[in-house]
Design a protein around this motif. Structure first.
Motif, PDB file in Angstrom:
ATOM      1  N   THR A  52       0.826  -1.226   0.062  1.00 28.20           N
ATOM      2  CA  THR A  52      -0.030  -0.102   0.017  1.00 28.20           C
ATOM      3  C   THR A  52       0.913   1.555   0.052  1.00 28.20           C
ATOM      4  OG1 THR A  52      -0.140  -0.086   2.563  1.00 28.20           O
ATOM      5  CG2 THR A  52      -1.864  -1.000   1.194  1.00 28.20           C
ATOM      6  N   SER A  53       2.181   1.308   0.023  1.00 27.90           N
ATOM      7  CA  SER A  53       2.906   2.368  -0.322  1.00 27.90           C
ATOM      8  C   SER A  53       2.886   3.101  -1.309  1.00 27.90           C
ATOM      9  CB  SER A  53       4.571   1.927   0.106  1.00 27.90           C
ATOM     10  OG  SER A  53       4.986   1.166  -0.971  1.00 27.90           O
ATOM     11  N   TYR A  54       2.386   2.528  -2.277  1.00 28.01           N
ATOM     12  CA  TYR A  54       1.987   3.457  -3.546  1.00 28.01           C
ATOM     13  C   TYR A  54       0.525   3.857  -3.828  1.00 28.01           C
ATOM     14  CZ  TYR A  54       6.730   2.389  -5.367  1.00 28.01           C
ATOM     15  OH  TYR A  54       8.094   2.111  -5.306  1.00 28.01           O
ATOM     16  N   ASP A  55      -0.123   3.694  -2.605  1.00 24.99           N
ATOM     17  CA  ASP A  55      -1.462   4.453  -2.745  1.00 24.99           C
ATOM     18  C   ASP A  55      -1.066   5.842  -2.362  1.00 24.99           C
ATOM     19  OD1 ASP A  55      -2.552   1.690  -2.534  1.00 24.99           O
ATOM     20  OD2 ASP A  55      -3.155   1.697  -0.440  1.00 24.99           O
ATOM     21  N   TYR A  56      -1.964   6.767  -3.057  1.00 22.18           N
ATOM     22  CA  TYR A  56      -1.778   8.145  -2.829  1.00 22.18           C
ATOM     23  C   TYR A  56      -3.139   8.800  -2.817  1.00 22.18           C
ATOM     24  CZ  TYR A  56      -1.707   8.627  -7.810  1.00 22.18           C
ATOM     25  OH  TYR A  56      -2.012   8.472  -9.071  1.00 22.18           O
ATOM     26  N   ILE A  57      -3.163  10.004  -2.005  1.00 23.61           N
ATOM     27  CA  ILE A  57      -4.562  10.794  -2.317  1.00 23.61           C
ATOM     28  C   ILE A  57      -4.033  11.483  -3.489  1.00 23.61           C
ATOM     29  CG2 ILE A  57      -5.071  10.721   0.151  1.00 23.61           C
ATOM     30  CD1 ILE A  57      -3.435  13.344   0.550  1.00 23.61           C
ATOM     31  N   GLN A  58      -5.387  11.898  -3.895  1.00 23.68           N
ATOM     32  CA  GLN A  58      -5.355  12.455  -5.454  1.00 23.68           C
ATOM     33  C   GLN A  58      -5.327  14.171  -5.167  1.00 23.68           C
ATOM     34  OE1 GLN A  58      -8.617   9.938  -6.918  1.00 23.68           O
ATOM     35  NE2 GLN A  58      -7.338  10.155  -8.573  1.00 23.68           N
ATOM     36  N   SER A  59      -4.690  14.878  -6.068  1.00 25.58           N
ATOM     37  CA  SER A  59      -4.242  16.444  -5.843  1.00 25.58           C
ATOM     38  C   SER A  59      -5.230  17.257  -6.304  1.00 25.58           C
ATOM     39  CB  SER A  59      -3.074  16.618  -6.787  1.00 25.58           C
ATOM     40  OG  SER A  59      -3.166  16.145  -8.078  1.00 25.58           O
ATOM     41  N   HIS A  60      -6.619  16.710  -6.899  1.00 26.42           N
ATOM     42  CA  HIS A  60      -7.690  17.363  -7.237  1.00 26.42           C
ATOM     43  C   HIS A  60      -8.478  18.152  -6.084  1.00 26.42           C
ATOM     44  CE1 HIS A  60      -9.505  13.517  -7.939  1.00 26.42           C
ATOM     45  NE2 HIS A  60      -9.920  13.863  -6.807  1.00 26.42           N
ATOM     46  N   PHE A  61      -8.067  17.692  -4.883  1.00 26.25           N
ATOM     47  CA  PHE A  61      -8.682  18.046  -3.674  1.00 26.25           C
ATOM     48  C   PHE A  61      -8.122  17.609  -2.397  1.00 26.25           C
ATOM     49  CE2 PHE A  61     -11.310  18.873  -0.083  1.00 26.25           C
ATOM     50  CZ  PHE A  61     -12.197  20.215  -0.500  1.00 26.25           C
ATOM     51  N   ILE A  62      -7.133  18.133  -2.093  1.00 24.63           N
ATOM     52  CA  ILE A  62      -6.302  18.015  -0.839  1.00 24.63           C
ATOM     53  C   ILE A  62      -6.123  19.366   0.137  1.00 24.63           C
ATOM     54  CG2 ILE A  62      -4.179  18.556  -2.112  1.00 24.63           C
ATOM     55  CD1 ILE A  62      -2.788  16.034  -0.561  1.00 24.63           C
ATOM     56  N   VAL A  63      -6.197  19.129   1.259  1.00 27.74           N
ATOM     57  CA  VAL A  63      -6.241  20.182   2.418  1.00 27.74           C
ATOM     58  C   VAL A  63      -5.054  19.769   3.411  1.00 27.74           C
ATOM     59  CG1 VAL A  63      -7.738  21.168   3.930  1.00 27.74           C
ATOM     60  CG2 VAL A  63      -8.765  19.785   2.096  1.00 27.74           C
ATOM     61  N   TYR A  64      -4.475  20.696   3.651  1.00 27.10           N
ATOM     62  CA  TYR A  64      -3.207  20.714   4.618  1.00 27.10           C
ATOM     63  C   TYR A  64      -3.553  21.730   5.742  1.00 27.10           C
ATOM     64  CZ  TYR A  64      -0.473  18.454   1.274  1.00 27.10           C
ATOM     65  OH  TYR A  64      -0.219  17.360   0.203  1.00 27.10           O
ATOM     66  N   ARG A  65      -3.335  21.423   7.116  1.00 30.14           N
ATOM     67  CA  ARG A  65      -3.711  22.408   8.182  1.00 30.14           C
ATOM     68  C   ARG A  65      -2.190  22.795   8.702  1.00 30.14           C
ATOM     69  NH1 ARG A  65      -8.351  18.421  11.277  1.00 30.14           N
ATOM     70  NH2 ARG A  65      -9.838  19.167   9.896  1.00 30.14           N
ATOM     71  N   LYS A  66      -2.282  23.802   9.653  1.00 28.75           N
ATOM     72  CA  LYS A  66      -1.157  24.686  10.044  1.00 28.75           C
ATOM     73  C   LYS A  66      -0.005  23.558  10.456  1.00 28.75           C
ATOM     74  CE  LYS A  66      -2.659  28.988  11.963  1.00 28.75           C
ATOM     75  NZ  LYS A  66      -1.208  29.638  11.427  1.00 28.75           N
ATOM     76  N   SER A  67      -0.103  22.522  11.154  1.00 29.17           N
ATOM     77  CA  SER A  67       1.011  21.683  11.599  1.00 29.17           C
ATOM     78  C   SER A  67       1.679  21.121  10.312  1.00 29.17           C
ATOM     79  CB  SER A  67       0.314  20.234  12.285  1.00 29.17           C
ATOM     80  OG  SER A  67      -0.567  19.670  11.335  1.00 29.17           O
ATOM     81  N   VAL A  68       1.077  21.097   9.124  1.00 23.26           N
ATOM     82  CA  VAL A  68       1.768  20.560   8.049  1.00 23.26           C
ATOM     83  C   VAL A  68       2.459  21.985   7.281  1.00 23.26           C
ATOM     84  CG1 VAL A  68       1.696  19.906   5.561  1.00 23.26           C
ATOM     85  CG2 VAL A  68       0.618  18.851   7.529  1.00 23.26           C
ATOM     86  N   THR A  69       1.679  23.120   6.774  1.00 21.28           N
ATOM     87  CA  THR A  69       2.236  24.299   6.439  1.00 21.28           C
ATOM     88  C   THR A  69       3.404  25.024   7.157  1.00 21.28           C
ATOM     89  OG1 THR A  69       0.465  25.513   7.332  1.00 21.28           O
ATOM     90  CG2 THR A  69      -0.095  24.606   5.253  1.00 21.28           C
ATOM     91  N   GLU A  70       3.425  24.705   8.438  1.00 17.67           N
ATOM     92  CA  GLU A  70       4.545  25.359   8.967  1.00 17.67           C
ATOM     93  C   GLU A  70       5.666  24.590   9.169  1.00 17.67           C
ATOM     94  OE1 GLU A  70       2.696  26.248  12.740  1.00 17.67           O
ATOM     95  OE2 GLU A  70       1.566  28.089  12.214  1.00 17.67           O
TER      96      GLU A  70
END
Length: 746
Positions: A136-154
């Motif tokens: 499953t390491s090659y499963d991925y979320i699709q980029s047409h709708f993806i949401v990042y919260r502060k913990s990631v953007t910072e």
């Protein structure tokens, strides 16, 4: 981390449209998203007309222009660079989304309320599953709708990811959207549960689209769900997903499904849409499903009759039009006019007009010349004509063709009423016609619907201002036989020209490749250009026969392919064997070691029935040259003596080296039976399934082909084909192709 209901969000939206138009589905999506975000940054790749720019401003989005050669990630990066990483940190959530999704078909509050209460660092709507269920390491979320919260953007991982994106990227960057941040210790969830679908579909938003929307209440749909290559559809299912998805959205949600059709009809090939959305109508012939929904005064029949002995038969079908509808009949003699007036006047029709016309343009010219002045008086028109096929023996073959056409458009009074009501019930239905004939000698029409008419139809379309996708490898939804029903608004472009009989070729006519054949194929494209769709129509009685016939034909072909033929074997073995057997250019020997053989297709005529020939052309010489940029080019020459003189109008040249290759030049030297030589430089007016560049044609597919059609027939006794090509893809070609990819749906 969780969010409260007052979260501050940013939407970064990437958009591309090859015509520079903003369709309603985009505006609707942005306006619904605006209810949940504080700011929208609209990343425009390419052009956008003034109406689109005004709409973006009215929505309150900030416009960034960025020429991106490829994936949406480059557009996203342009916004990230413009806003800066520090600027993104001001938001509780940063949403990346693009034009490849449509919706929402449900209130977005369902999704945002659920995810606000979910303890995650990033989340998304849909996922793509690895083909390997054990990994499953090659499963991925699709980029047409993806949401990042502060913990990631910072985080440093977020900064490093966007810093790593260059001007040339591939799909691995979408995969990294998941892997990089999971590896950095962040956790994610899907807004729509779909892990249980991994063994059913690699991409549930496409392969299990109806289940995702209906059962899982996924608010967004993938545009590509409606436009897939139908071979892929049948490899993974039986053709139900796009149809069921559209029907569910249209009938079970508040979303205006017409926004989907508006965009698809403008940008996609009609053959793909017809197959995915199943634009086929099978109607009862013995009962009218409802009362007539279009006023009889707005319905007309236009019919051409050449053979006097068929007037009664034609009238027998014409009587199935609703009582009181107008009829326009054209005939070729005063005697036939008198007889037609006598016979048709007995029908319960409204206005009856019978005109004598010259024997020019078969049924096509009288329709365009004589009916033009009446077109605007009607909403719906049925076009038909008498039919005797002198091209086939026994004559029953042609008689059966006529039977199929007439029964499928004028079979019974109840059936005709059902057809008319289709137009009332489906406001985007513009043109319907029976399926092409497939019995006896007509069987070959499947796969050859264009005949010799792609180039002339495309040129004709351009002259009429019809600008919709046309592809020689994809069939037109044409009334082959010239029997159809149409919404008059859908076909007005064809009538816009002030036709005269001088516009049409005189008898005797070639069997194919004329203006008449182009007109026969243009109506469905005229309809599409006006925002209507074409389809097939069949009565229940004729559908019974069609299913039986097609089943029998497929079984007969499969018997040869899988059991008795030279390449027989299992499905996958047979595909492999056939691919090898029909290899146009055998594997390079040694370094380039020659090119084995190619195959050349000739259209031999003009006779009553043109004949097609595929001839193997052996290599007679091959050499290599090294260019300054290091490109290694092969110069190959092929020669063949024909056993007798050909009268050639068109050729298709097919070859298949291993892997990708680029064709720099090609010429054909033709020697006729008198010894006169003619050299044709193919790049002058060549059509191809490759990517045309300034210095050649780059091929990426399994059946590379170039085609050349002459204005007049030319006699051929000997032919030499000379070609220069190179293996692989050089940097210049890669850059060019990457730019071209912006025209494709992700």
């Amino acid at each position: 981390m969780k969010l409260d209901t007052n979260a501050k969000r940013l939407l970064i939206y990437y958009f591309y449209d090859k015509a520079g138009k903003l369709d309603k589905y985009v505006s609707y999506y942005l306006r619904r998203m605006k209810e949940y975000v504080s700011d929208i940054v609209f990343v425009l790749n390419g052009e956008l007309n003034q109406d689109g720019i005004d709409e973006i401003e009215d929505i309150g989005a900030r416009l960034i222009e960025k020429q991106c050669f490829g994936f949406n990630m480059l557009g996203y990066k342009a916004a990230v660079d413009d806003i800066t990483i520090d600027g993104l940190k001001e938001y509780d959530e940063v949403i990346f989304s693009d034009y490849s999704i449509m919706g929402p078909v449900y209130p977005l509050s369902e999704t945002f309320d659920k995810m606000n209460d979910t303890d995650v660092d990033f989340w998304a709507m849909t996922k793509y599953f690895s083909a390997n269920d054990a990994d499953t390491s090659y499963d991925y979320i699709q980029s047409h709708f993806i949401v990042y919260r502060k913990s990631v953007t910072e985080s440093e991982a977020f900064s490093n990811y966007w810093a790593s994106i260059a001007e040339a990227i591939d799909m691995s960057y979408e995969l990294r959207l998941t892997r990089d941040f999971v590896a950095a210790g962040f956790k994610y969830e899907m807004a729509v549960y779909q892990d249980d679908l991994r063994t059913i579909s690699y991409q549930p938003v496409v392969g299990s689209a109806t289940k995702m929307v209906n059962e899982r209440r996924c608010p967004l749909v993938k545009r590509h769900a409606f436009t897939q290559d139908y071979s892929v559809v049948l490899d993974e299912g039986m053709g139900n997903e796009a149809y069921e998805l559209y029907q569910y959205i249209d009938k079970k949600t508040d979303y205006d499904a017409d926004m989907i059709l508006e965009n698809l009809l403008r940008l996609e090939n009609q053959a793909d849409l017809k197959k995915n959305l199943q634009w086929n109508y099978i109607l009862p012939s013995d009962i009218a499903k409802s009362e007539l929904k279009i006023k009889k005064e707005r319905i007309a029949l236009a019919m051409h009759i050449y053979f006097g002995d068929l007037i009664e038969e034609c009238a027998g079908y014409a009587k199935n039009m609703p009582d009181g509808t107008d009829m326009y009949i054209t005939v070729n003699s005063e005697a036939n006019k008198k007889k037609a007036e006598e016979v048709f006047s007995k029908l319960n029709c409204g206005k009856l007009v019978v005109r004598v016309v010259p024997n020019i343009g078969r049924d096509v010219a009288p329709y365009l010349v004589e009916f033009r002045e009446f077109l605007d008086n009607y909403d719906i028109v049925c076009h038909a004509h008498d039919k005797k096929s002198g091209q086939t023996r026994p004559g029953s073959i042609g008689t059966a063709f006529a039977y199929k056409c007439f029964e499928n458009i004028l079979g019974t009074k109840e059936y005709v009423q059902n057809i008319i009501n289709l137009f009332a019930e489906n406001k985007r239905l513009g043109f319907i016609t029976p399926p092409p004939p497939n019995h006896a000698e007509y069987y070959i029409i499947f796969g050859l619907e264009w005949g010799l008419n792609f180039a002339n139809t495309k040129e004709f379309a351009e002259s009429l201002g019809i600008d919709v996708p046309m592809d020689e490898k994809k069939e037109p939804i044409a009334g082959l036989g010239s029997f159809y029903w149409a919404r008059t608004d859908a076909i007005k472009a064809v009538f816009k020209k002030k036709w005269t009989y001088d516009d049409f070729p005189k008898e005797p006519l070639p069997i194919d490749g004329t203006l008449l054949h182009a007109i026969e194929r243009i109506y469905s494209f005229a309809a599409q250009a006006k925002g209507y769709y074409p389809g097939w129509i069949m009565s229940d009685k004729l559908a019974d026969m069609e299913v039986t016939n097609l089943n029998h034909m497929i079984r007969s072909v499969n018997d040869i392919i899988f059991f008795t033929g030279n390449d027989a074997g299992s499905f996958h073995e047979t595909k492999k064997n056939l691919r090898a057997s029909y290899n146009r250019l055998k594997k390079y020997e040694g370094h380039f070691d020659g090119a084995g053989q190619s195959k050349l297709f000739f259209e031999n005529g003009p006779w009553e029935i043109s004949r097609n020939f595929f001839l193997d052309i052996p290599i007679i010489s091959a050499g290599t040259s090294i260019e300054e940029d290091g490109t290694e080019k092969v110069i190959a020459s092929y020669n063949i003596d024909l056993p007798y003189g050909f009268s050639m109008l068109k050729f298709d040249y097919e070859m298949r080296p291993e892997g990708k290759f680029k064709l720099y030049s090609m010429a054909i030297r033709i020697v006729d039976e008198d010894g006169k030589a003619t050299v044709l430089e193919l790049f002058d007016k060549v059509s191809t399934n490759g990517i045309v560049m300034d210095d050649g044609i780059q091929f990426l597919i399994d059946n590379p082909r170039v085609s050349f059609e002459l204005k007049d027939y030319i006699s051929v006794k000997n032919m030499t084909v000379m070609a220069c090509f190179s293996e692989g893809i050089n940097n210049k070609a890669l850059e060019f192709i990457t730019r071209k990819l912006t025209d494709e749906e992700e």
